[in-house]
Motif scaffolding. Structure first.
Motif, PDB file in Angstrom:
ATOM      1  N   LEU A 161      39.625  54.925  37.295  1.00 58.94           N
ATOM      2  CA  LEU A 161      40.423  54.109  38.216  1.00 58.94           C
ATOM      3  C   LEU A 161      41.869  54.007  37.739  1.00 58.94           C
ATOM      4  O   LEU A 161      42.593  53.079  38.120  1.00 58.94           O
ATOM      5  N   GLY A 162      42.289  54.964  36.906  1.00 57.83           N
ATOM      6  CA  GLY A 162      43.680  54.971  36.468  1.00 57.83           C
ATOM      7  C   GLY A 162      44.096  53.697  35.768  1.00 57.83           C
ATOM      8  O   GLY A 162      45.160  53.154  36.028  1.00 57.83           O
ATOM      9  N   ARG A 163      43.200  53.183  34.882  1.00 57.14           N
ATOM     10  CA  ARG A 163      43.453  51.925  34.168  1.00 57.14           C
ATOM     11  C   ARG A 163      43.721  50.780  35.140  1.00 57.14           C
ATOM     12  O   ARG A 163      44.542  49.904  34.892  1.00 57.14           O
ATOM     13  N   GLY A 164      43.005  50.826  36.251  1.00 56.13           N
ATOM     14  CA  GLY A 164      43.114  49.765  37.243  1.00 56.13           C
ATOM     15  C   GLY A 164      44.089  50.048  38.368  1.00 56.13           C
ATOM     16  O   GLY A 164      44.043  49.409  39.413  1.00 56.13           O
ATOM     17  N   PHE A 165      44.994  50.999  38.158  1.00 60.51           N
ATOM     18  CA  PHE A 165      46.029  51.277  39.159  1.00 60.51           C
ATOM     19  C   PHE A 165      45.407  51.713  40.486  1.00 60.51           C
ATOM     20  O   PHE A 165      45.854  51.299  41.565  1.00 60.51           O
ATOM     21  N   LEU A 166      44.372  52.550  40.431  1.00 55.31           N
ATOM     22  CA  LEU A 166      43.778  53.086  41.653  1.00 55.31           C
ATOM     23  C   LEU A 166      42.946  52.055  42.408  1.00 55.31           C
ATOM     24  O   LEU A 166      42.473  52.326  43.515  1.00 55.31           O
ATOM     25  N   SER A 167      42.770  50.872  41.820  1.00 56.46           N
ATOM     26  CA  SER A 167      42.024  49.813  42.512  1.00 56.46           C
ATOM     27  C   SER A 167      42.860  49.164  43.599  1.00 56.46           C
ATOM     28  O   SER A 167      42.327  48.495  44.496  1.00 56.46           O
ATOM     29  N   GLY A 168      44.174  49.352  43.530  1.00 52.10           N
ATOM     30  CA  GLY A 168      45.059  48.719  44.502  1.00 52.10           C
ATOM     31  C   GLY A 168      45.333  47.262  44.197  1.00 52.10           C
ATOM     32  O   GLY A 168      46.067  46.593  44.926  1.00 52.10           O
ATOM     33  N   LYS A 169      44.759  46.756  43.103  1.00 54.68           N
ATOM     34  CA  LYS A 169      44.922  45.338  42.776  1.00 54.68           C
ATOM     35  C   LYS A 169      46.145  45.049  41.917  1.00 54.68           C
ATOM     36  O   LYS A 169      46.540  43.896  41.740  1.00 54.68           O
ATOM     37  N   ILE A 170      46.748  46.101  41.359  1.00 50.83           N
ATOM     38  CA  ILE A 170      47.905  45.902  40.485  1.00 50.83           C
ATOM     39  C   ILE A 170      49.184  46.152  41.276  1.00 50.83           C
ATOM     40  O   ILE A 170      49.465  47.278  41.686  1.00 50.83           O
ATOM     41  N   LYS A 171      49.940  45.103  41.500  1.00 52.77           N
ATOM     42  CA  LYS A 171      51.188  45.214  42.253  1.00 52.77           C
ATOM     43  C   LYS A 171      52.414  44.997  41.379  1.00 52.77           C
ATOM     44  O   LYS A 171      53.546  45.242  41.784  1.00 52.77           O
ATOM     45  N   SER A 172      52.187  44.522  40.158  1.00 57.69           N
ATOM     46  CA  SER A 172      53.283  44.268  39.220  1.00 57.69           C
ATOM     47  C   SER A 172      52.714  44.215  37.813  1.00 57.69           C
ATOM     48  O   SER A 172      51.562  43.794  37.614  1.00 57.69           O
ATOM     49  N   VAL A 173      53.496  44.642  36.844  1.00 55.30           N
ATOM     50  CA  VAL A 173      53.043  44.573  35.448  1.00 55.30           C
ATOM     51  C   VAL A 173      53.323  43.203  34.841  1.00 55.30           C
ATOM     52  O   VAL A 173      52.886  42.916  33.726  1.00 55.30           O
ATOM     53  N   ASP A 174      54.036  42.354  35.570  1.00 58.66           N
ATOM     54  CA  ASP A 174      54.424  41.047  35.033  1.00 58.66           C
ATOM     55  C   ASP A 174      53.236  40.155  34.720  1.00 58.66           C
ATOM     56  O   ASP A 174      53.332  39.254  33.878  1.00 58.66           O
ATOM     57  N   LYS A 175      52.103  40.391  35.395  1.00 57.12           N
ATOM     58  CA  LYS A 175      50.935  39.547  35.165  1.00 57.12           C
ATOM     59  C   LYS A 175      50.105  39.994  33.958  1.00 57.12           C
ATOM     60  O   LYS A 175      49.186  39.296  33.543  1.00 57.12           O
ATOM     61  N   PHE A 176      50.430  41.161  33.403  1.00 55.32           N
ATOM     62  CA  PHE A 176      49.720  41.607  32.207  1.00 55.32           C
ATOM     63  C   PHE A 176      50.097  40.716  31.029  1.00 55.32           C
ATOM     64  O   PHE A 176      51.271  40.381  30.842  1.00 55.32           O
ATOM     65  N   VAL A 177      49.106  40.329  30.220  1.00 52.91           N
ATOM     66  CA  VAL A 177      49.421  39.557  29.026  1.00 52.91           C
ATOM     67  C   VAL A 177      50.167  40.448  28.047  1.00 52.91           C
ATOM     68  O   VAL A 177      50.177  41.677  28.168  1.00 52.91           O
ATOM     69  N   GLU A 178      50.778  39.841  27.062  1.00 55.76           N
ATOM     70  CA  GLU A 178      51.682  40.562  26.160  1.00 55.76           C
ATOM     71  C   GLU A 178      51.015  41.724  25.436  1.00 55.76           C
ATOM     72  O   GLU A 178      51.639  42.763  25.211  1.00 55.76           O
TER      73      GLU A 178
END
Length: 326
Positions: free
Chosen positions: A203-220
């Motif tokens: 799933l492309g490290r989640g990218f292909l799920s369509g749920k990731i719209k910004s990297v800002d929500k990733f923890v540090e």
């Protein structure tokens, strides 16, 4: 559940990648991870993937503890080669025969088992001939500690050399709609040699799920903050690719993640993806993809909409890219 084969192992058509339960993708919650492992069993999953370096051994311990009561009914795959210190820093890649034996004994102990169904060389040690590493792995098979041997992120030449020492049952490599490097040379070779392909990050490290719209929500400490495909302009360009996947999925009344998994599984019975998740909700969504048949015209459309090489940015940071396809 439907099943596919790795050697003489009968494995669920989708395995469960356990890495994120212990490291790399944000915070950990062992209680939810164990619940996810147990739920996977309920759904018919019998193929679980871990490695000695995930969480510096903690992931193997988690998997071993959660699944100890069903050991005879499941298949556990683990890997060795990365040597890390207690802080997690990678010290070296070690494929020496001595280390192969040492690493296997440690994994057996953490997994609370006396055998490993599928044992992978995680990355090639450039200082050790592959024949020596696989030779030591072969001895583990002869001793009954390992049932099948696998390789990860290796070149076609390495596969050929390894195969002369002992049959290789599986190749684990990144493979998805946006990572298709293996299609030109490695996948045809695996099929010629009857080697199953186990795609990680399907799933492309989640990218292909369509749920990731910004990297800002990733923890540090999320690995993806340093992954080239998730950075700056690369992220925005890749997002436009995913929108096309979302449009197709909406027309089929399935999720983009399910479409990405179906696309992979429709490539052949020798493809066994291992999407990783630490949440029951995502696991349920992924497993539901097994029941869907992808029409050939839809697959052709996806291949044209997201052609080989269309993803922008390398798979890993520079230092990790040097370890791929060795």
């Amino acid at each position: 559940m439907k099943y596919r084969s790795i050697g003489d192992l009968s494995v669920s058509s989708l395995g469960l990648g356990c890495m994120g339960m212990s490291e790399y993708y944000g915070t950990q919650n062992d209680e939810e991870s164990i619940a996810t492992l147990h739920y996977a069993l309920e759904l018919g999953v019998n193929f679980f993937d871990t490695a000695d370096q995930y969480g510096v051994g903690k992931n193997e311990e988690l998997v071993g503890q959660a699944l100890k009561n069903v050991r005879q009914q499941i298949n556990i795959a683990t890997k060795f080669a990365f040597v890390r210190d207690e802080s997690g820093k990678v010290m070296q890649i070690n494929g020496s025969p001595e280390y192969v034996k040492k690493a296997c004994e440690a994994s057996l102990r953490r997994l609370n088992t006396d055998y490993i169904d599928l044992y992978y060389l995680h990355r090639v040690d450039p200082s050790v001939p592959i024949e020596e590493t696989v030779g030591a792995m072969k001895e583990l098979v002869e001793e009954g500690k390992v049932r099948h041997i696998g390789l990860s992120e290796v070149s076609s030449q390495t596969i050929k050399r390894a195969q002369k020492v002992h049959p290789i049952a599986a190749l684990q490599t990144e493979y998805s709609i946006w990572t298709r490097d293996i299609e030109e040379e490695i996948l045809p070779l695996c099929r010629k040699l009857n080697i199953a392909v186990v795609p990680y990050s399907p799933l492309g490290r989640g990218f292909l799920s369509g749920k990731i719209k910004s990297v800002d929500k990733f923890v540090e400490n999320d690995f993806r903050r340093n992954a080239p495909r998730f950075q700056g302009g690369n992220f925005n360009q890749n997002l436009s690719l995913i929108r096309q996947l979302e449009d197709i999925a909406n027309q089929l009344n399935i999720s983009p993640a399910q479409l990405a998994l179906i696309w992979l599984m429709s490539d052949g019975e020798d493809i066994i993806p291992i999407p990783g998740t630490k949440r029951r909700s995502y696991l349920k969504e992924n497993i539901a993809a097994i029941d869907f048949e992808l029409p050939n015209d839809v697959k052709d459309f996806i291949n044209k909409a997201i052609p080989v090489g269309s993803a922008v940015g390398d798979r890993y940071p520079v230092h990790s890219m040097k370890l791929l396809n060795q």
